[in-house]
Design a protein around this motif. Structure first.
Motif, PDB file in Angstrom:
ATOM      1  N   LYS A 167       3.119   4.665   8.426  1.00  0.00           N
ATOM      2  CA  LYS A 167       2.650   4.475   7.044  1.00  0.00           C
ATOM      3  C   LYS A 167       3.768   4.801   6.044  1.00  0.00           C
ATOM      4  N   THR A 168       4.469   5.893   6.275  1.00  0.00           N
ATOM      5  CA  THR A 168       5.596   6.237   5.398  1.00  0.00           C
ATOM      6  C   THR A 168       6.662   5.150   5.438  1.00  0.00           C
ATOM      7  N   ALA A 170       6.312   2.080   6.102  1.00  0.00           N
ATOM      8  CA  ALA A 170       5.843   0.858   5.424  1.00  0.00           C
ATOM      9  C   ALA A 170       6.205   0.903   3.941  1.00  0.00           C
ATOM     10  N   ALA A 171       6.023   2.076   3.343  1.00  0.00           N
ATOM     11  CA  ALA A 171       6.347   2.223   1.917  1.00  0.00           C
ATOM     12  C   ALA A 171       7.859   2.214   1.698  1.00  0.00           C
ATOM     13  N   GLU A 172       8.579   2.931   2.556  1.00  0.00           N
ATOM     14  CA  GLU A 172      10.022   3.054   2.334  1.00  0.00           C
ATOM     15  C   GLU A 172      10.782   1.766   2.637  1.00  0.00           C
ATOM     16  N   ALA A 174       9.341  -1.368   2.423  1.00  0.00           N
ATOM     17  CA  ALA A 174       8.783  -2.525   1.698  1.00  0.00           C
ATOM     18  C   ALA A 174       9.789  -3.168   0.734  1.00  0.00           C
ATOM     19  N   ARG A 179       8.065  -5.431   6.854  1.00  0.00           N
ATOM     20  CA  ARG A 179       6.686  -4.948   7.060  1.00  0.00           C
ATOM     21  C   ARG A 179       6.677  -3.990   8.250  1.00  0.00           C
ATOM     22  N   THR A 180       5.933  -2.899   8.118  1.00  0.00           N
ATOM     23  CA  THR A 180       5.880  -1.910   9.207  1.00  0.00           C
ATOM     24  C   THR A 180       4.423  -1.666   9.556  1.00  0.00           C
ATOM     25  N   THR A 235       0.844  -4.298   5.821  1.00  0.00           N
ATOM     26  CA  THR A 235       1.892  -3.318   6.101  1.00  0.00           C
ATOM     27  C   THR A 235       1.274  -1.929   6.006  1.00  0.00           C
ATOM     28  N   GLY A 236       1.781  -1.012   6.835  1.00  0.00           N
ATOM     29  CA  GLY A 236       1.225   0.352   6.854  1.00  0.00           C
ATOM     30  C   GLY A 236      -0.133   0.427   7.514  1.00  0.00           C
ATOM     31  N   THR A 237      -0.516  -0.642   8.238  1.00  0.00           N
ATOM     32  CA  THR A 237      -1.841  -0.653   8.877  1.00  0.00           C
ATOM     33  C   THR A 237      -1.703  -0.869  10.384  1.00  0.00           C
TER      34      THR A 237
END
Ligand code: NAP
Length: 266
Positions: A167-168, A170-172, A174, A179-180, A235-237
């Motif tokens: 999740k972290t 995905a934000a970093e 983006a 996409r993570t 992303t992050g999911t």
């Protein structure tokens, strides 16, 4: 659902086991047109996997310990040299030691964290470096991350950390169009789960709404979806591929109480 990964390069870690999830992921991506590179520890198993996968398309195998930063960095350098670009990377390698937490030696604990968690950090750092036109990073978590797991607590903790780290990331990542995302397998029949399934198959199956254990291909299909443009807004999911494991406390309760034909007849 069919996907088209023609012209894309996909990397998968921990893909040497013929019955494993990594091998199934590699085979699916090849079937959908991607060029694929795989890595693992065991040179012989890796070479056999590479030979089998070659039936499906362009594949190259690298012997890499994913818990070693220098080795991971070398893998990405070689893969970019050999393939030009990496579009999708799957951090799939993992180990599952079955031992009570308080019986573990410090080194055993460190090894679980290094192989299951640190590897995800090391691979993500390399993805950030080489995916300069964007990409997809996909990490293997586990159902154990959601519940804890008596008898394999270090594994569960490492996979919970992978869930959080994804999740972290995905934000970093983006802003770089990376996409993570991740996948959460339930109980899948692989080398990793062979012993557990042999000793507890009935009990494990009873907790699954669909009443069957998972196959590596069940997971591989979901991973291909995550990597595809159809998942462009994800992303992050995570996708859980568990056949409805523990989706309720007792999957059989209502059938036992009201009978198999009761649902929808009121
Ligand atoms: P698997 O067949 O044992 O595959 C894992 C692979 O990772 C093995 O080939 C293993 O090699 C390799 N590996 C271990 N340490 C490594 C290292 N340091 N560097 C490179 N490769 C290494 O297991 P699987 O069931 O397919 O699991 C794939 C992923 O899904 C894992 O992350 C696992 O935790 C996760 N998962 C699986 C299940 C399940 O029910 N099977 C459930 C939840 C999550 P060796 O065989 O030589 O150790």
């Amino acid at each position: 659902m069919a996907f088209d990964f023609t012209g894309k390069t996909v990397g998968v870690t921990g893909a040497a086991g013929i019955n494993g999830i990594g091998f199934a992921i590699a085979r699916k991506f090849l079937q959908y047109g991607a060029a694929v590179f795989i890595c693992d520890l065991d040179e012989k198993a890796l070479s056999e996997a590479e030979t089998k996968l070659r039936e499906y398309g362009t594949v190259k195998a690298y012997k890499v310990d994913v818990s070693n930063g220098q080795a991971v960095s070398g893998l990405f350098k070689e893969a970019v040299r050999d393939f030009g670009y990496i579009d999708v990377f799957i951090s799939n390698a993992g180990i599952y030691p079955q031992i009570m937490v308080c019986d573990m030696a410090e080194e055993q604990w460190d090894t679980v964290m290094a192989v299951n968690l640190k590897s995800v950090f090391l691979c993500a750092r390399e993805c950030r470096r080489v995916m300069d036109r964007g990409g997809v990073l996909i990490n293997a978590s586990s159902f154990a991350a959601l519940l804890g797991s008596a008898g394999s607590g270090a594994y569960a903790a490492s996979k919970a950390a992978v869930y959080n780290l994804t999740k972290t990331l995905a934000a970093e990542l983006a802003p770089y169009q990376i996409r993570t995302v991740g996948y959460i397998p339930g109980v899948i029949e692989t080398g990793m789960t062979k012993e557990v399934i042999e000793s507890r198959e009935k009990e494990l199956t009873e907790a699954i709404a669909l009443k069957r254990l998972g196959k590596s291909d069940d997971v591989a299909d979901a991973v291909c979806f995550l990597a595809s443009d159809q998942a462009a807004y994800m992303t992050g999911t995570f996708l859980e591929i568990s056949g409805g494991k523990l989706c309720v406390q007792n999957p059989d309760y209502a059938w036992n109480q009201y009978g198999k034909n009761a649902c929808g007849t009121a």
